[in-house]
Design an enzyme around this catalytic site. Structure first.
Site, PDB file in Angstrom:
ATOM      1  N   ALA A 113       7.987   1.149   1.701  1.00  0.00           N
ATOM      2  CA  ALA A 113       8.877   2.023   3.436  1.00  0.00           C
ATOM      3  C   ALA A 113       9.052   2.986   3.350  1.00  0.00           C
ATOM      4  O   ALA A 113       8.925   3.976   2.614  1.00  0.00           O
ATOM      5  CB  ALA A 113       9.676   0.577   3.788  1.00  0.00           C
ATOM      6  N   ASP A 114       8.326   3.734   4.670  1.00  0.00           N
ATOM      7  CA  ASP A 114       8.692   4.889   5.594  1.00  0.00           C
ATOM      8  C   ASP A 114      10.112   4.743   5.456  1.00  0.00           C
ATOM      9  O   ASP A 114      11.062   6.662   5.541  1.00  0.00           O
ATOM     10  CB  ASP A 114       7.853   5.070   6.369  1.00  0.00           C
ATOM     11  CG  ASP A 114       6.348   5.272   5.872  1.00  0.00           C
ATOM     12  OD1 ASP A 114       6.516   5.890   4.602  1.00  0.00           O
ATOM     13  OD2 ASP A 114       6.203   4.840   6.995  1.00  0.00           O
ATOM     14  N   ASP A 164       6.035  -3.506  -1.639  1.00  0.00           N
ATOM     15  CA  ASP A 164       5.534  -3.091  -0.926  1.00  0.00           C
ATOM     16  C   ASP A 164       6.760  -1.802  -0.649  1.00  0.00           C
ATOM     17  O   ASP A 164       8.281  -1.560  -0.955  1.00  0.00           O
ATOM     18  CB  ASP A 164       5.310  -3.329   0.592  1.00  0.00           C
ATOM     19  CG  ASP A 164       3.978  -2.292   0.999  1.00  0.00           C
ATOM     20  OD1 ASP A 164       3.782  -1.718   0.765  1.00  0.00           O
ATOM     21  OD2 ASP A 164       3.249  -3.328   2.402  1.00  0.00           O
ATOM     22  N   GLU A 184      -1.058  -5.660   5.591  1.00  0.00           N
ATOM     23  CA  GLU A 184       0.976  -5.298   4.589  1.00  0.00           C
ATOM     24  C   GLU A 184       1.511  -6.565   5.798  1.00  0.00           C
ATOM     25  O   GLU A 184       2.667  -7.002   5.119  1.00  0.00           O
ATOM     26  CB  GLU A 184       1.788  -4.155   5.074  1.00  0.00           C
ATOM     27  CG  GLU A 184       0.650  -3.016   4.055  1.00  0.00           C
ATOM     28  CD  GLU A 184       1.520  -1.803   4.852  1.00  0.00           C
ATOM     29  OE1 GLU A 184       1.394  -0.960   3.933  1.00  0.00           O
ATOM     30  OE2 GLU A 184       2.529  -1.548   5.762  1.00  0.00           O
ATOM     31  N   GLY A 226       4.096   1.846   7.178  1.00  0.00           N
ATOM     32  CA  GLY A 226       2.601   2.584   8.533  1.00  0.00           C
ATOM     33  C   GLY A 226       2.678   3.922   7.840  1.00  0.00           C
ATOM     34  O   GLY A 226       1.136   4.306   8.883  1.00  0.00           O
ATOM     35  N   THR A 244       1.038  -1.068   0.009  1.00  0.00           N
ATOM     36  CA  THR A 244       0.020   0.155   0.166  1.00  0.00           C
ATOM     37  C   THR A 244       0.949   0.929   0.423  1.00  0.00           C
ATOM     38  O   THR A 244       1.741   1.727   0.876  1.00  0.00           O
ATOM     39  CB  THR A 244      -0.948   0.054   1.500  1.00  0.00           C
ATOM     40  OG1 THR A 244      -1.976  -0.987   1.532  1.00  0.00           O
ATOM     41  CG2 THR A 244      -2.211   1.334   1.476  1.00  0.00           C
TER      42      THR A 244
HETATM   43  C1  5RP Z   1       1.685   1.997   3.760  1.00  0.00           C
HETATM   44  C2  5RP Z   1       3.307   1.978   4.355  1.00  0.00           C
HETATM   45  C3  5RP Z   1       3.609   2.692   2.805  1.00  0.00           C
HETATM   46  O1  5RP Z   1       4.327   1.342   2.194  1.00  0.00           O
HETATM   47  C4  5RP Z   1       4.938   3.854   3.609  1.00  0.00           C
HETATM   48  O2  5RP Z   1       4.317   4.200   3.880  1.00  0.00           O
HETATM   49  C5  5RP Z   1       5.251   4.253   2.148  1.00  0.00           C
HETATM   50  O3  5RP Z   1       4.400   4.976   1.587  1.00  0.00           O
HETATM   51  P1  5RP Z   1       4.793   5.894   0.517  1.00  0.00           P
HETATM   52  O4  5RP Z   1       5.253   4.564  -0.874  1.00  0.00           O
HETATM   53  O5  5RP Z   1       4.091   6.480  -0.372  1.00  0.00           O
HETATM   54  O6  5RP Z   1       5.966   6.983  -0.013  1.00  0.00           O
HETATM   55  O7  5RP Z   1       3.565   0.740   4.570  1.00  0.00           O
HETATM   56  O8  5RP Z   1       1.091   1.456   5.604  1.00  0.00           O
END
Ligand code: 5RP
Length: 232
Positions: free
Chosen positions: A88-89, A86, A108, A100, A33
């Site tokens: 990540a932050d 996926d 996830e 998250g 996500t």
């Molecule tokens: C969502 C997440 C996302 O993978 C994380 O926030 C990164 O998001 P983005 O690709 O928009 O920077 O963990 O719950």
């Protein structure tokens, strides 16, 4: 000069190309996500005949997958998943991740746990030496919010309720700032043990197997040292 969206689009495209090397017409793909994953869904949609279906980690991704005509199946129907992709932050050199920011951490982590390999797609702003500058999301059962917050303070964090946000599981999120996370797997286990915690945004006990990282120079691969990638 590439914009951040260009960087996300580039890494998503690289992830789609990588995914095609792992997928067969019977495969089910795990989908995370976030904004980077949105680009990944757009990129893999062109090849939707190369895999059977996807399992999604959020209502948001489910909607986008279906809009592209990709079949989304329930995780309970899936016994084998070659790949989970996926964002990540934050991600550290040991391939532990903070996740998250989009609030989908629990689903996830569940979907990722079924996959044989986790491919993390990020732009290089997400690479850190030590996790914790990004506040750690912790999903909590609403009645336990204050009890969990007190325990998180004892661990040195400063929890804040994510205002006006309810997860896909009907729960709340505490965003915990002030943590400098030098032992991510231990902290993940410690927080998981607090009654009322549904899930914490540390993905360290089981981190990424491969990171695809985009920068102005292109997309590079970082493999987890000693990662055992189980192929069928
Ligand atoms: C969502 C997440 C996302 O993978 C994380 O926030 C990164 O998001 P983005 O690709 O928009 O920077 O963990 O719950």
């Amino acid at each position: 000069m590439l914009t951040q969206d260009d960087l996300k689009r580039n890494v998503a495209q690289a992830a789609a190309e990588y995914a095609l090397t792992c997928l067969s017409p019977d495969s089910v793909l795990g989908v995370g996500t976030g904004s980077t994953v949105d680009f990944f869904i757009d990129a893999i949609a062109t090849h939707r005949d190369r895999f059977r279906a996807a399992v999604s980690s959020s209502e948001r991704s489910t909607q986008r997958l279906r809009d592209h005509g990709i079949t989304v199946v329930d995780l309970n129907e899936v016994q084998d998943m070659p790949l989970y992709v996926d964002g990540a932050d934050e991600i550290d050199p040991g391939m532990s991740m903070m996740k998250g920011g989009g609030g989908a951490l629990t689903r996830e982590k569940i979907v990722a746990s079924v996959a044989r390999r986790f491919v993390c797609i990020v732009d290089e702003s997400k690479l850190v030496e030590t996790l914790g500058a990004f506040p750690l999301p912790v999903e909590v059962i609403p009645m336990a919010r204050e009890a969990v917050a007190r325990q998180l303070r004892q661990l040195g964090g400063e929890p804040r309720l994510r205002q006006g946000f309810i997860t896909d599981n009907g729960c709340e999120i505490l965003d915990v700032s002030g943590l400098r996370i030098t032992a991510p797997a231990q902290l993940e286990a410690r927080i998981n043990d607090i009654p009322g915690v549904v899930c914490c945004g540390l993905f360290a006990i089981s981190g990424a197997d491969l990171a695809l990282v985009s920068s102005q120079q292109g997309v590079r691969r970082i493999e987890r040292p000693g990662a055992v990638i189980q192929d069928t």
